[in-house]
Structures are given as structure tokens and as C-alpha cells.
Motif scaffolding. Structure first.
Motif, short mmCIF file in Angstrom:
data_model
loop_
_atom_site.label_atom_id
_atom_site.label_comp_id
_atom_site.label_asym_id
_atom_site.label_seq_id
_atom_site.Cartn_x
_atom_site.Cartn_y
_atom_site.Cartn_z
N PHE A 94 0.69 -1.13 -0.10
CA PHE A 94 0.04 -0.04 0.12
C PHE A 94 1.06 1.09 0.12
CE2 PHE A 94 -3.49 -2.73 1.96
CZ PHE A 94 -4.12 -2.73 0.75
N PHE A 95 2.14 1.12 0.89
CA PHE A 95 2.95 2.37 0.82
C PHE A 95 3.47 2.56 -0.60
CE2 PHE A 95 7.38 3.85 1.53
CZ PHE A 95 7.30 5.19 1.79
N TYR A 96 4.07 1.40 -1.01
CA TYR A 96 4.55 1.59 -2.49
C TYR A 96 3.62 2.06 -3.73
CZ TYR A 96 6.44 -0.44 -6.92
OH TYR A 96 7.30 -0.70 -8.08
N ASN A 97 2.45 1.87 -3.67
CA ASN A 97 1.22 2.24 -4.56
C ASN A 97 1.11 3.76 -4.08
OD1 ASN A 97 1.06 0.17 -6.00
ND2 ASN A 97 -0.69 -0.87 -4.82
N ARG A 98 0.99 3.97 -2.71
CA ARG A 98 0.88 5.51 -2.39
C ARG A 98 1.88 6.45 -2.80
NH1 ARG A 98 -0.29 4.06 2.53
NH2 ARG A 98 1.50 4.94 3.57
N LEU A 99 3.05 6.07 -3.22
CA LEU A 99 4.11 7.01 -3.53
C LEU A 99 3.69 7.48 -5.05
CD1 LEU A 99 7.32 4.96 -2.43
CD2 LEU A 99 6.69 6.80 -1.56
N TYR A 100 2.81 6.83 -5.76
CA TYR A 100 2.60 7.32 -6.86
C TYR A 100 1.76 8.61 -6.80
CZ TYR A 100 3.73 3.40 -10.01
OH TYR A 100 4.35 2.50 -10.90
N ASN A 101 1.05 8.73 -5.70
CA ASN A 101 -0.01 9.85 -5.46
C ASN A 101 0.67 11.28 -4.94
OD1 ASN A 101 -2.03 8.03 -6.08
ND2 ASN A 101 -2.15 7.44 -4.09
N TYR A 102 1.86 11.03 -4.60
CA TYR A 102 2.54 12.47 -4.15
C TYR A 102 2.94 13.42 -5.54
CZ TYR A 102 2.89 10.57 0.46
OH TYR A 102 2.31 9.74 1.58
N THR A 103 2.38 14.45 -5.26
CA THR A 103 2.56 15.30 -6.77
C THR A 103 3.75 15.97 -6.57
OG1 THR A 103 1.33 17.10 -5.22
CG2 THR A 103 0.24 15.64 -7.02
N LEU A 104 4.31 16.45 -5.26
CA LEU A 104 5.66 16.97 -5.22
C LEU A 104 5.75 18.56 -5.80
CD1 LEU A 104 8.42 13.99 -5.74
CD2 LEU A 104 6.99 14.77 -3.54
N ASN A 105 4.44 19.06 -5.72
CA ASN A 105 4.59 20.52 -6.22
C ASN A 105 4.22 21.46 -5.04
OD1 ASN A 105 2.03 19.72 -5.83
ND2 ASN A 105 1.28 20.14 -7.60
N SER A 106 4.20 21.12 -3.86
CA SER A 106 4.32 21.96 -2.61
C SER A 106 4.84 21.51 -1.60
CB SER A 106 2.69 21.99 -2.30
OG SER A 106 2.11 20.91 -1.85
N LYS A 107 5.19 22.28 -0.72
CA LYS A 107 5.74 22.13 0.65
C LYS A 107 5.12 21.12 1.54
CE LYS A 107 6.81 25.35 3.51
NZ LYS A 107 7.87 26.48 3.99
N GLU A 108 3.63 21.16 1.52
CA GLU A 108 2.81 20.39 2.18
C GLU A 108 2.93 18.78 1.76
OE1 GLU A 108 1.79 23.29 1.07
OE2 GLU A 108 1.78 24.38 2.79
N SER A 109 2.98 18.84 0.43
CA SER A 109 2.97 17.41 -0.21
C SER A 109 4.42 16.99 0.30
CB SER A 109 2.84 17.80 -1.94
OG SER A 109 3.15 16.37 -2.22
N LEU A 110 5.44 17.67 0.12
CA LEU A 110 6.92 17.08 0.44
C LEU A 110 6.75 16.57 1.84
CD1 LEU A 110 9.26 16.58 -0.97
CD2 LEU A 110 10.14 19.12 -0.30
N PHE A 111 6.31 17.55 2.80
CA PHE A 111 6.19 17.14 4.20
C PHE A 111 5.46 15.67 4.60
CE2 PHE A 111 7.32 21.39 5.85
CZ PHE A 111 8.19 20.99 6.74
N THR A 112 4.48 15.53 3.66
CA THR A 112 3.41 14.40 3.98
C THR A 112 4.46 13.17 3.56
OG1 THR A 112 1.57 15.64 3.74
CG2 THR A 112 1.48 13.54 3.35
N LEU A 113 5.20 13.42 2.34
CA LEU A 113 5.91 12.06 1.75
C LEU A 113 7.02 11.84 2.70
CD1 LEU A 113 7.07 10.46 -0.40
CD2 LEU A 113 8.33 12.36 -1.09
N TYR A 114 7.68 12.87 3.12
CA TYR A 114 8.91 13.00 4.05
C TYR A 114 8.45 12.03 5.50
CZ TYR A 114 12.89 14.09 7.15
OH TYR A 114 13.82 14.13 8.09
N TYR A 115 7.32 12.22 5.94
CA TYR A 115 6.87 11.58 7.24
C TYR A 115 6.34 10.40 6.80
CZ TYR A 115 8.48 15.64 9.93
OH TYR A 115 9.12 16.51 10.41
#
Length: 201
Positions: A94-115
Motif C-alpha cells: 500500500f505504501f509502494y502504491n501511495r508513492l505514485y500519488n505524491y505530486t511534489l508540487n508543494s511544501k505540504e506534499s513534500l512534508f507528507t511524503l517525508y513523514y
């Protein structure tokens, strides 16, 4: 100061603002060599090796000539190992598939990915630590099968043997786990953390 000077100063100040620098900082996290894609590749490779490892462990009694009287205990323990592994494999899938959903176009998205990555690294640790009792039982079965029964009756030998098996299992799991985290995930997490630090400045 006239209106043209004020407008010129305003434009100069606007060009120095961080929002205009965000896409440049985030651009490093996209493309073929992005940390997210590297993490996904690592997870895919690791899954293949773990599945192969699980199959090989199933043949240990034949490879190491384990006595038939210990086969039932071994395969019951092996069954626990498969159940534990399946639970974590599903979570990592599920985590592997969730990595597809990160847009990485904002600081909030990057924070979510990092944690999210940090949480899954901790889950990876707990998965490996949960295998220690299974390894202890398996190692004990192989050692008990090879050591004469009379010497096992001595309580001091049993205690020493138990401590040695537990220490070996813990060191093996800890060593492989921390090496795997550092090589497969830690450096990419640092890359994402470095971009976050850059964006926070």
C-alpha cells in the motif's frame, strides 16, 4: 520616491521571494533519478529478495539435514514467519502504491511524503524485530538437533545456549536491517529532507 521607483522596488523584492524558488527546489525531486522512484525501485528489489529468502528458508531442513522429529516444530515456526511477513508485505505494498500519488508540487506534499517514508522505515524496523523470536526458535531447533540430549539437560548449558542464540539472532537482524535502511532508504530520505530545509530557509 515616485510611483515608478516604488513599482521597481516592489518587482525586485517579489523576484527574491521564496515562492518563485519553490519549483526550482522541487524540480530535483522529479524525473528519472528522483528519490521517490529510487525508493520504489529499492522496495521492488527488496520484495523479490525477501520472497526468494522465504522460499529458501522453507528448504533449510533438507539443506541442513534437520532430524525428522523436529520438522513439525520447524514448519510451524516457518508458518508464523510467513504470516508476519505477509502482513508487512501488504502494508508495504500500500505504501509502494501511495508513492505514485505524491505530486511534489508543494511544501505540504513534500512534508507528507517525508513523514510517510519515516513511518514506513519504522514499520520496516518493527517487521525485522518481529522476526527475532522466529529466528531464535529456528536456530534453537537446529542446535538442539545437533547437540546430544544429555548435555542439554544441564541448566547452565541451556541458559548459555539461549543467550548465545538470542545475541546472534539480534545482531544479525539489527546489522542487516540498519544496513538495508541506510543504503535503500536513508540517503533518499536525506535528499528529501535537504530540499525541505532549503524551502524552510
Amino acid at each position: 520616491m515616485n510611483f515608478e521607483d516604488i513599482q521597481s522596488a516592489w518587482n525586485k523584492e517579489s523576484n527574491d521571494n521564496i515562492p518563485f524558488q519553490l519549483p526550482t527546489a522541487l524540480k530535483d525531486l522529479k524525473g528519472k533519478q528522483s528519490p521517490v522512484k529510487k525508493i520504489r525501485n529499492t522496495m521492488r528489489t527488496e520484495l523479490i529478495f525477501q520472497l526468494i529468502g522465504l522460499v529458501i528458508v522453507g528448504f533449510f531442513p533438507q539443506i541442513l539435514h534437520l532430524s525428522s522429529s523436529f520438522l513439525l516444530a520447524f514448519y510451524m515456526t516457518y508458518g508464523f514467519m510467513i504470516i508476519i511477513s505477509l502482513y508487512y508485505f501488504i502494508r508495504f505494498y500500500f505504501f509502494y502504491n501511495r508513492l505514485y500519488n505524491y505530486t511534489l508540487n508543494s511544501k505540504e506534499s513534500l512534508f507528507t511524503l517525508y513523514y510517510d517514508i519515516k513511518i514506513n522505515i519504522e514499520m520496516y524496523r518493527s517487521f525485522n524485530y518481529s522476526l527475532i523470536p522466529v529466528l531464535v526458535i529456528m536456530l534453537s531447533l537446529f542446535i538442539v538437533a545437533k547437540v546430544p540430549l544429555g548435555s542439554l539437560m544441564d541448566q547452565s548449558h541451556l541458559l548459555t545456549l539461549g543467550i548465545i542464540i538470542l545475541a546472534i539472532s539480534t545482531l544479525l537482524v539489527y546489522g542487516f536491517m540498519e544496513f538495508g535502511i541506510k543504503v535503500g532508504y536513508g540517503r533518499y530520505l536525506k535528499e528529501i529532507g535537504a530540499v525541505l530545509d532549503e524551502l524552510n530557509e
